[in-house]
Write a protein that holds these residues in place. Structure first.
Motif, PDB file in Angstrom:
ATOM      1  N   PRO A 148      58.983 -75.786 -40.225  1.00 15.49           N
ATOM      2  CA  PRO A 148      58.933 -74.962 -39.006  1.00 15.49           C
ATOM      3  C   PRO A 148      58.133 -75.598 -37.869  1.00 15.49           C
ATOM      4  O   PRO A 148      58.250 -75.181 -36.715  1.00 15.49           O
ATOM      5  N   PHE A 149      57.349 -76.622 -38.192  1.00 17.63           N
ATOM      6  CA  PHE A 149      56.457 -77.229 -37.207  1.00 17.63           C
ATOM      7  C   PHE A 149      56.892 -78.641 -36.815  1.00 17.63           C
ATOM      8  O   PHE A 149      56.811 -79.026 -35.650  1.00 17.63           O
ATOM      9  N   ALA A 205      51.924 -87.787 -35.524  1.00 21.16           N
ATOM     10  CA  ALA A 205      52.861 -86.660 -35.424  1.00 21.16           C
ATOM     11  C   ALA A 205      52.123 -85.323 -35.472  1.00 21.16           C
ATOM     12  O   ALA A 205      52.478 -84.375 -34.754  1.00 21.16           O
ATOM     13  N   TYR A 206      51.083 -85.235 -36.290  1.00 24.88           N
ATOM     14  CA  TYR A 206      50.290 -84.011 -36.388  1.00 24.88           C
ATOM     15  C   TYR A 206      49.339 -83.874 -35.202  1.00 24.88           C
ATOM     16  O   TYR A 206      49.094 -82.761 -34.717  1.00 24.88           O
ATOM     17  N   LEU A 207      48.814 -84.996 -34.743  1.00 33.33           N
ATOM     18  CA  LEU A 207      47.867 -84.958 -33.627  1.00 33.33           C
ATOM     19  C   LEU A 207      48.517 -84.449 -32.345  1.00 33.33           C
ATOM     20  O   LEU A 207      47.827 -83.934 -31.457  1.00 33.33           O
ATOM     21  N   GLU A 208      49.835 -84.595 -32.243  1.00 29.27           N
ATOM     22  CA  GLU A 208      50.525 -84.137 -31.039  1.00 29.27           C
ATOM     23  C   GLU A 208      50.779 -82.632 -31.032  1.00 29.27           C
ATOM     24  O   GLU A 208      51.137 -82.077 -29.996  1.00 29.27           O
ATOM     25  N   PRO A 264      46.496 -77.475 -31.370  1.00 26.34           N
ATOM     26  CA  PRO A 264      45.548 -77.222 -32.473  1.00 26.34           C
ATOM     27  C   PRO A 264      45.842 -75.969 -33.297  1.00 26.34           C
ATOM     28  O   PRO A 264      45.755 -76.041 -34.538  1.00 26.34           O
ATOM     29  N   PRO A 265      46.201 -74.819 -32.705  1.00 27.23           N
ATOM     30  CA  PRO A 265      46.483 -73.646 -33.554  1.00 27.23           C
ATOM     31  C   PRO A 265      47.657 -73.875 -34.507  1.00 27.23           C
ATOM     32  O   PRO A 265      47.608 -73.474 -35.670  1.00 27.23           O
ATOM     33  N   LEU A 292      49.698 -75.218 -39.934  1.00 28.63           N
ATOM     34  CA  LEU A 292      50.501 -76.104 -40.772  1.00 28.63           C
ATOM     35  C   LEU A 292      49.678 -76.659 -41.925  1.00 28.63           C
ATOM     36  O   LEU A 292      50.129 -76.664 -43.084  1.00 28.63           O
ATOM     37  N   PHE A 293      48.470 -77.099 -41.650  1.00 24.27           N
ATOM     38  CA  PHE A 293      47.639 -77.650 -42.721  1.00 24.27           C
ATOM     39  C   PHE A 293      47.309 -76.581 -43.761  1.00 24.27           C
ATOM     40  O   PHE A 293      47.242 -76.873 -44.962  1.00 24.27           O
TER      41      PHE A 293
END
Length: 243
Positions: free
Chosen positions: A154-155, A204-207, A210-211, A216-217
């Motif tokens: 979803p992310f 990919a996650y850094l982009e 933050p919420p 996702l994590f």
């Protein structure tokens, strides 16, 4: 230099903590390929110095270059004092010095392909060695990987890390010769905390906002067992500048 390439400085401490280093056999492979003593080495996109520490051994002077000031500051905490450090992108390096070895640890894909090889040739001594190496940190269990992929979908469509491939390998030419491709196999385990920590250093996650990233994590953590098996093979591409 893309904004994605400069996204790591904000997580430099996590990058140092959670990304694995490089094994001694990589050093042996590169220096064995050189066939003669390596006295000077230039590192492209050194990050926090994971590969710098592997090559900065007695008898080898390493110049570690890194465009992100946050990453470079973290690198300077961990490398030997004799290591030269330069805040610069590969494209901005002066071409007034040549090296026995130029290497890139999971960073070559951030350089511009249109000038990559001409600049590389200008930075190497005749007969000098170029090395590019890197590899993803993959979950070894297909069922666990499927669960993480479902939590991630979803992310993010995927979280692929650009690696040395057809667009970054040297083409045989009069400039570079003796091309070799190797794979160093690595298998180990990580705690779920450390695995998610590693994900937190991937562009990919850094982009993600933050919420969304935190959500996702949390989802990934929920589907993982306490410890995960990891496949982290290192691909190594070697070439020699023609004398």
């Amino acid at each position: 230099m893309s904004s994605r390439a400069l996204s790591f400085g904000a997580v430099a401490e996590a990058y140092e903590r959670f990304r694995p280093g490089y094994p001694p056999e990589l050093f042996d492979l590169v220096t064995g390929y050189a066939g003669k003593p390596v006295r000077t080495a230039l590192e492209i996109g050194a990050g926090t110095g994971k590969a710098t520490r592997l090559f900065a051994r007695p008898g080898i002077t390493v110049t570690a270059t890194e465009p992100d000031p946050g990453m470079l500051a973290e690198l300077r905490k961990h490398v030997p004092p004799k290591t030269k450090t330069v805040e610069a992108a590969f494209e901005d390096l002066p071409l007034d010095e040549r090296y026995d070895l130029v290497y890139a640890a999971a960073s070559l894909h951030w350089t511009r392909p249109e000038t990559r090889w001409s600049r590389m040739a200008a930075l190497l001594n005749p007969g000098g060695v170029f090395a590019a190496f890197g590899g993803p940190i993959d979950l070894a269990d297909p069922e666990v990987e499927d669960a993480v992929r479902a939590a991630r979908s979803p992310f993010l469509e995927d979280d692929d890390v650009p690696l040395p491939g057809a667009d970054t390998r040297v083409s045989p030419s009069g400039r570079f010769t003796d091309l070799q491709h190797h794979v160093i196999e690595r298998r180990f385990t990580m705690t779920t905390h450390d695995y998610v920590g590693n994900l937190s250093t991937i562009s990919a996650y850094l982009e993600l906002p933050p919420p969304q990233r935190d959500q996702l994590f949390n989802r990934i953590t929920e589907v993982l067992p306490p410890t995960v098996a990891i496949k982290a093979d290192i691909t190594v591409d070697l070439a020699r500048l023609a004398p």
